[in-house]
Design a protein around this motif. Structure first.
Motif, PDB file in Angstrom:
ATOM      1  N   HIS A   1       0.860  -1.181   0.000  1.00 14.10           N
ATOM      2  CA  HIS A   1       0.000   0.000   0.000  1.00 14.10           C
ATOM      3  C   HIS A   1       0.895   1.228   0.000  1.00 14.10           C
ATOM      4  O   HIS A   1       1.721   1.391   0.903  1.00 14.10           O
ATOM      5  CB  HIS A   1      -0.874   0.035   1.259  1.00 14.10           C
TER       6      HIS A   1
ATOM      7  N   HIS B   1       1.295   5.383   0.000  1.00 15.83           N
ATOM      8  CA  HIS B   1       0.593   6.581   0.501  1.00 15.83           C
ATOM      9  C   HIS B   1       1.465   7.799   0.193  1.00 15.83           C
ATOM     10  O   HIS B   1       2.587   7.885   0.684  1.00 15.83           O
ATOM     11  CB  HIS B   1       0.382   6.404   2.019  1.00 15.83           C
TER      12      HIS B   1
ATOM     13  N   VAL C   1      -2.858  10.805  -1.584  1.00 15.76           N
ATOM     14  CA  VAL C   1      -3.134   9.844  -2.647  1.00 15.76           C
ATOM     15  C   VAL C   1      -2.707   8.462  -2.176  1.00 15.76           C
ATOM     16  O   VAL C   1      -1.605   8.304  -1.620  1.00 15.76           O
ATOM     17  CB  VAL C   1      -2.366  10.228  -3.929  1.00 15.76           C
TER      18      VAL C   1
ATOM     19  N   ILE D   1      -2.371   4.447  -3.460  1.00 15.87           N
ATOM     20  CA  ILE D   1      -2.442   3.510  -4.577  1.00 15.87           C
ATOM     21  C   ILE D   1      -1.803   2.198  -4.128  1.00 15.87           C
ATOM     22  O   ILE D   1      -0.806   2.215  -3.419  1.00 15.87           O
ATOM     23  CB  ILE D   1      -1.677   4.038  -5.814  1.00 15.87           C
ATOM     24  N   ASP D   2      -2.378   1.102  -4.530  1.00 12.51           N
ATOM     25  CA  ASP D   2      -1.757  -0.186  -4.201  1.00 12.51           C
ATOM     26  C   ASP D   2      -0.762  -0.574  -5.288  1.00 12.51           C
ATOM     27  O   ASP D   2      -1.040  -0.457  -6.484  1.00 12.51           O
ATOM     28  CB  ASP D   2      -2.824  -1.278  -4.084  1.00 12.51           C
TER      29      ASP D   2
ATOM     30  N   LEU E   1       1.854   0.530  -6.634  1.00 14.26           N
ATOM     31  CA  LEU E   1       2.442   1.420  -7.636  1.00 14.26           C
ATOM     32  C   LEU E   1       3.166   2.558  -6.941  1.00 14.26           C
ATOM     33  O   LEU E   1       2.571   3.332  -6.197  1.00 14.26           O
ATOM     34  CB  LEU E   1       1.360   1.971  -8.573  1.00 14.26           C
TER      35      LEU E   1
ATOM     36  N   GLU F   1      -3.655  13.061 -10.062  1.00 17.04           N
ATOM     37  CA  GLU F   1      -4.196  12.153  -9.044  1.00 17.04           C
ATOM     38  C   GLU F   1      -4.995  12.927  -8.012  1.00 17.04           C
ATOM     39  O   GLU F   1      -6.079  12.500  -7.592  1.00 17.04           O
ATOM     40  CB  GLU F   1      -3.072  11.393  -8.336  1.00 17.04           C
TER      41      GLU F   1
ATOM     42  N   SER G   1      -8.769   4.235  -2.695  1.00 21.31           N
ATOM     43  CA  SER G   1      -7.715   3.429  -3.316  1.00 21.31           C
ATOM     44  C   SER G   1      -8.388   2.326  -4.113  1.00 21.31           C
ATOM     45  O   SER G   1      -9.602   2.227  -4.142  1.00 21.31           O
ATOM     46  CB  SER G   1      -6.768   2.840  -2.273  1.00 21.31           C
TER      47      SER G   1
ATOM     48  N   HIS H   1      -8.995   2.624 -10.277  1.00 23.14           N
ATOM     49  CA  HIS H   1      -9.673   3.859 -10.636  1.00 23.14           C
ATOM     50  C   HIS H   1      -9.611   4.027 -12.134  1.00 23.14           C
ATOM     51  O   HIS H   1      -9.068   3.205 -12.860  1.00 23.14           O
ATOM     52  CB  HIS H   1      -8.968   5.040  -9.971  1.00 23.14           C
TER      53      HIS H   1
ATOM     54  N   HIS I   1      -7.809   6.117 -13.594  1.00 24.84           N
ATOM     55  CA  HIS I   1      -6.470   6.421 -14.072  1.00 24.84           C
ATOM     56  C   HIS I   1      -5.813   5.163 -14.655  1.00 24.84           C
ATOM     57  O   HIS I   1      -5.829   4.102 -14.029  1.00 24.84           O
ATOM     58  CB  HIS I   1      -5.623   6.958 -12.907  1.00 24.84           C
TER      59      HIS I   1
ATOM     60  N   ARG J   1      -3.401   3.159 -12.482  1.00 28.23           N
ATOM     61  CA  ARG J   1      -4.021   2.412 -11.386  1.00 28.23           C
ATOM     62  C   ARG J   1      -4.659   1.133 -11.903  1.00 28.23           C
ATOM     63  O   ARG J   1      -4.554   0.085 -11.297  1.00 28.23           O
ATOM     64  CB  ARG J   1      -5.084   3.263 -10.724  1.00 28.23           C
TER      65      ARG J   1
ATOM     66  N   ALA K   1      -2.033  -1.324 -12.407  1.00 29.00           N
ATOM     67  CA  ALA K   1      -1.506  -1.873 -11.166  1.00 29.00           C
ATOM     68  C   ALA K   1      -2.462  -2.911 -10.596  1.00 29.00           C
ATOM     69  O   ALA K   1      -2.055  -3.971 -10.134  1.00 29.00           O
ATOM     70  CB  ALA K   1      -1.272  -0.752 -10.160  1.00 29.00           C
TER      71      ALA K   1
END
Lengths: 683, 297
Positions: free
Chosen positions: B120, B122, B157, B159-160, B162, B247, B260, B263, B265, B268, B271
């Motif tokens: 995860h 952040h 933001v 993202i998992d 990435l 983002e 998260s 999405h 994007h 994402r 990923a």
């Protein structure tokens, strides 16, 4: 048949079976690495069952069981027992001119514990969830959270390691106390020195793992949190019903404090074998024999001072990492002395080739590669790239597989005539040697390539999802074909064993010729019965020391540290156990009577335990309680064993040594009670 | 075999690689010298007699070993070790353990939390301040347990799997684990740091050229260890800033719903795709590689 032969042959036979088991586990792993996701042949799939390999495709869970059990079986159940309990027991007694092992019952018990522990670990494949799957290193929290197989692994490890401890006691006592006339320390063959140092390492290093295994069992069974920090979240859900406050690094320190010396227990007997085989083939004394003995002693000491080089990436401070990098590189000095002396022993000698000599000589460059590749792993700066990659796997396999295993083959070819009374075919020996040496290198040399490329170990699909592992599929398949071929290449060896020619009748003790002369060293040496209690006490002190080191590590940084029970129970235990030791000084007093105060001490400790649990101070409530329970129970069990020994001896008039040994044991237990109560009073 | 050696893409990589290279040269020299002696001894000492005891009546062509030899050999090995340690290995490691100084460039701080088999990530967002997190708030849509009431969290933001990095700026990754021990590894950055639950670790490095690579886990963390794969990308500072702004802008859209997960994007989505691929994905590996690594080759 002497007891040494019985126990030694039992060890050899059992360890060879485990060697085969470890090899077969490896073949399954290699299948999966070469052809990830491809089903194994139908017959094998049926054997593995749908729970492990549905449709013949190994599950990731099962693959990790194979990884963990291959390592465990090979190190703890195959190679070390073969080199120490097997060949050590068989060869040391004739080499020191002893009639038999000094403590035959201890030797038998050590074998029994080893076999039971091994069966327990292997049997865990049948329990729900399968065998241990957290690597042979069993790092918590993963291992604490693992399925029931891990508890079998821990219990099996405790049994096997207690077997090793007893073996070490017997071996050291035999070498010190049972030497024949003329066998002074200066005349001890190099092999015996190597066995002596290995046994000392087993005796002093294993307590750390025994303590760690007790702690992990507490975490798994009694619900304590010795290795579990607060705030764990599993799959998005906070872990419930645990106290927290533990430290996973405690396991790593304790585990590697054992496991690094364990590597030397793997290699030192191998060096001893190679030295003796070379000596026999050149017909001359070893070049620099004294320097080699010195080097082995230094290796033994250094092996216990390098453990944290396995932990450079745990965010260790630079001072600590500096110390461990220096001690690690110091290891190269005695290693170079030993290997150098062995090569120089060959220099300028007429050599008659034999399978034994070939395996012994091939050991040298293989150990050289294994040892030298330890250098970049022992330096933190280069360890960053190599840590946990195939480079590490290649490194330690060169030490153990082409290294120690070659020495073991050399030993079997060389000593079969004296130990088994039969000679193995030289021709088959050559057919065994050449493919084996070629294939071993075919398996392990590519691992350095993979490791330098950054491919991690312990990956179920050999890293197929990672860009940097792409393109190595062919190499992985080559390694697997080599491993399969290596299995086939052992057929000449099996054939040689089956077709061995019976030679002359076996001498009961094939004593080596020792020059008669200055015997004062042998005559004044303490007897085995005098030595053994001191060895047990040394082990006990290390065990309690390791347990208390857990207390120190977990106590520091914890503001809250509740009292578990009234420490005066423990002080009373110390006084009572001490009283037992004192009563044993009055030699007319029967031992059973003298052990009464110690029995009272046990009762007091049990009272303390029950008082603690009545007060709600269960091991699961706080690590302070968990440590208190673990250490108290350990000392109580040891006191029970000591009382048992005293009461048993009370029926027949015991020897003076026996009484002195018991006195020492009770005295030490009393001291440990005192130390323990002081620690908890201060804490 | 595309890569025998991972690219060196961080500022400190060259120093660590030099240690590794010189260690191997030292090892090769020692091994060759010693192997040469062994082979000469074996060749000269080979016996033509097929049977019988070693024949001592025929001396070999080798003279006895001078007593000083082993000492010379040992001195060479020790000297090699000492030189390697004192001139390279220890200084390189000491330099490596020195955190980046804010004087050179403000380091970019990123928080990474590992759990069975996800990284995860952040980011503090445009305000460079991390919002409060609370494990009790963790759910499918809030992987870090971010506290929405904290003003600092508004532009954070998450993202998992990435990790987006700007080129040329020091990065400090703060690492935590929720469950078991993982090891955060960026092979091309020469970064490998065990992430032990209960401890907060930090790893720092400066990416020096753009690219896209894999994050790997180097510590056995369970049956899914093999698929604990993430991606990291190094962009030019401008592109990175543009990505971050985009983002943050996405966060402002009311219809996103979650903080998260996959999405709109494209990065994402990609990923998430990477995570979803377990063993069945192996069958289509070549297609998969072309998809993910297409831009790289």
């Amino acid at each position: 048949m002497t007891r040494a032969r019985t126990v030694g042959l039992l060890y050899v036979a059992t360890a060879l079976v485990f060697l085969l088991v470890g090899f077969l586990l490896m073949l399954l792993m290699r299948w999966q690495l070469a052809w990830p996701g491809a089903p194994v042949p139908a017959g094998i799939a049926a054997l593995l069952g749908d729970a492990n390999a549905p449709g013949g495709v190994l599950l990731p869970e099962f693959y990790q069981q194979l990884v963990a059990m291959h390592g465990t079986v090979m190190v703890f159940l195959a190679v070390v027992p073969l080199a120490t309990g097997g060949l050590g027991t068989l060869l040391v007694t004739p080499m020191i001119g002893a009639r038999d092992v000094a403590l035959p019952r201890t030797a038998l018990l050590s074998y029994a514990l080893y076999a039971v522990g091994g069966l327990l670990m292997l049997g865990s494949f049948l329990v729900e969830g399968g065998a241990a799957s957290s690597g042979w290193t069993s790092y918590p929290p993963l291992a604490v959270l693992a399925t029931a197989g891990q508890s079998c692994w821990l219990a099996g490890m405790l049994a096997t390691s207690c077997g090793s401890t007893l073996f070490a006691v017997g071996m050291i006592a035999t070498i010190i106390g049972s030497r024949g006339p003329g066998v002074t320390l200066a005349r001890l063959p190099f092999f015996v020195w190597a066995q002596l140092v290995s046994a000392v390492l087993l005796l002093l290093a294993f307590p750390a793992l025994q303590a760690a295994a007790l702690f992990q069992l507490m975490d798994r069974i009694a619900g304590s949190s010795l290795f579990l920090p607060s705030g764990l979240v599993l799959g998005g859900i906070p872990l419930q019903h645990y106290a927290g406050g533990g430290n996973p690094l405690l396991w790593q320190h304790l585990f590697w404090f054992l496991a690094h010396p364990e590597v030397y227990v793997l290699i030192l007997p191998a060096m001893g074998i190679v030295a003796e085989v070379i000596r026999a083939h050149t017909g001359r004394p070893l070049w620099g024999a004294r320097a080699m003995v010195g080097a082995v002693l230094v290796l033994g000491v250094l092996s216990m001072l390098v453990w944290a080089h396995h932990m450079f990436l745990t965010e260790m401070g630079t001072v600590m990492s500096d110390v461990f990098q220096v001690t690690t590189l110091l290891v190269s000095v005695p290693s170079v002395i030993v290997v150098g002396c062995l090569v120089l022993s060959l220099w300028g000698q007429r050599l008659k080739a034999s399978p034994a000599l070939l395996f012994a000589v091939a050991f040298l460059p293989m150990f050289g590669i294994g040892g030298l590749t330890g250098l970049p792993l022992g330096m933190a700066a280069s360890d960053v790239s190599l840590h946990d990659t195939y480079y590490v796997v290649g490194h330690f396999h060169y030490i153990v597989a082409p290294g120690t295993v070659f020495a073991l083959f050399a030993a079997i070819y060389h000593w079969a005539p004296t130990v088994l009374g039969c000679t193995l075919s030289t021709r088959l020996g050559y057919w065994h040697f050449w493919p084996t040496v070629l294939l071993m290198n075919s398996i392990f040399l590519p691992m350095f390539v993979l490791g330098l490329a950054g491919v991690n170990r312990r990956l179920y699909d050999a890293g197929a999802q990672y860009a940097l592992a792409q393109g190595f599929e062919g190499l992985q398949q080559y390694m697997t074909w080599s491993a399969l071929a290596l299995g086939v290449a052992q057929l000449p060896f099996l054939l040689a064993l089956v077709t061995a020619r019976r030679t002359e009748a076996l001498a009961e003790a094939p004593a080596l010729p020792f020059a008669q002369g200055d015997d004062t060293d042998v005559a004044s040496a303490p007897s085995a019965g005098q030595v053994a209690p001191w060895l047990i006490v040394a082990w006990l002190v290390m065990l309690v020391g390791a347990l208390l080191s857990g207390w120190v590590l977990l106590r520091t940084g914890q503001p809250e540290w509740p009292h578990t029970a009234n420490p005066w129970w423990l002080i009373a235990g110390a006084v009572l156990t001490g009283a037992s030791a004192w009563f044993m000084r009055q030699s007319p007093a029967p031992l059973a009577m003298a052990s009464l105060p110690a029995l009272a001490a046990i009762a007091m400790a049990l009272r303390g335990l029950s008082a603690a649990s009545e007060a709600g101070h269960a091991p699961s409530a706080h690590n302070a309680h968990a440590l208190w329970f673990t250490i108290t129970c350990t000392i109580v069990v040891m006191t029970v064993v000591a009382c048992g020994a005293a009461i048993r001896a009370g029926r027949t008039p015991p020897s003076a040594h026996y009484v002195a040994g018991l006195r020492l044991l009770f005295g030490t237990l009393s001291l440990l009670w005192v130390v323990f109560s002081l620690v908890f009073l201060v804490g | 075999m595309s890569n025998l050696w991972p690219e060196a893409a961080s500022a400190h990589a060259a120093a660590l690689d030099a240690v590794l290279m010189h260690a191997h040269l030292h090892m090769a020299a020692v091994f060759m010298l010693w192997l040469g002696i062994l082979l000469v001894a074996l060749w000269k000492g080979r016996s033509t007699h097929a049977t019988g005891a070693p024949d001592d009546s025929v001396p070999t062509a080798l003279r006895p070993v001078p007593a000083c030899w082993p000492w010379v050999a040992m001195a060479l090995v020790v000297a090699g070790d000492v030189v390697l340690l004192t001139t390279e290995a220890l200084p390189a490691w000491h330099a490596r353990m020195q955190p980046p100084s804010p004087q050179d460039a403000t380091p970019l701080e990123i928080h990474v939390e590992a759990e069975q088999y996800v990284w995860h990530v952040h980011y503090a967002g445009l305000d460079d301040r991390f919002g409060r997190t609370d494990p009790a708030r963790i759910d499918a849509g809030n992987a870090m347990g971010l506290d929405d009431t904290d003003p600092a969290s508004q532009d954070d933001v998450m993202i998992d799997n990435l990790l987006m990095l700007p080129q040329g700026r020091p990065v400090v990754v703060q690492l935590k684990s929720r469950d078991v021990i993982h090891s955060f590894t960026l092979p091309e950055m020469r970064v490998k740091q065990d992430v032990t639950p209960g401890l907060t670790s930090r790893a720092w490095f400066t990416p020096i050229h753009p690219g896209a690579w894999d994050i790997t886990c180097s510590q056995l963390c369970g049956a899914g260890h093999y698929r604990m794969r993430g991606q990291y990308r190094v962009l030019s500072p401008e592109a990175w800033q543009a990505w971050l702004s985009e983002e943050v802008a996405l966060l402002a859209l009311p219809d996103i719903g979650t903080r998260s997960g996959p999405h709109a994007h494209p990065l994402r989505a990609e990923a998430a795709h990477v995570v979803a691929r377990g063993l069945p994905g192996l069958l289509g590996r070549h297609y998969f590689n072309a998809l993910i690594f297409g831009q790289r080759h």
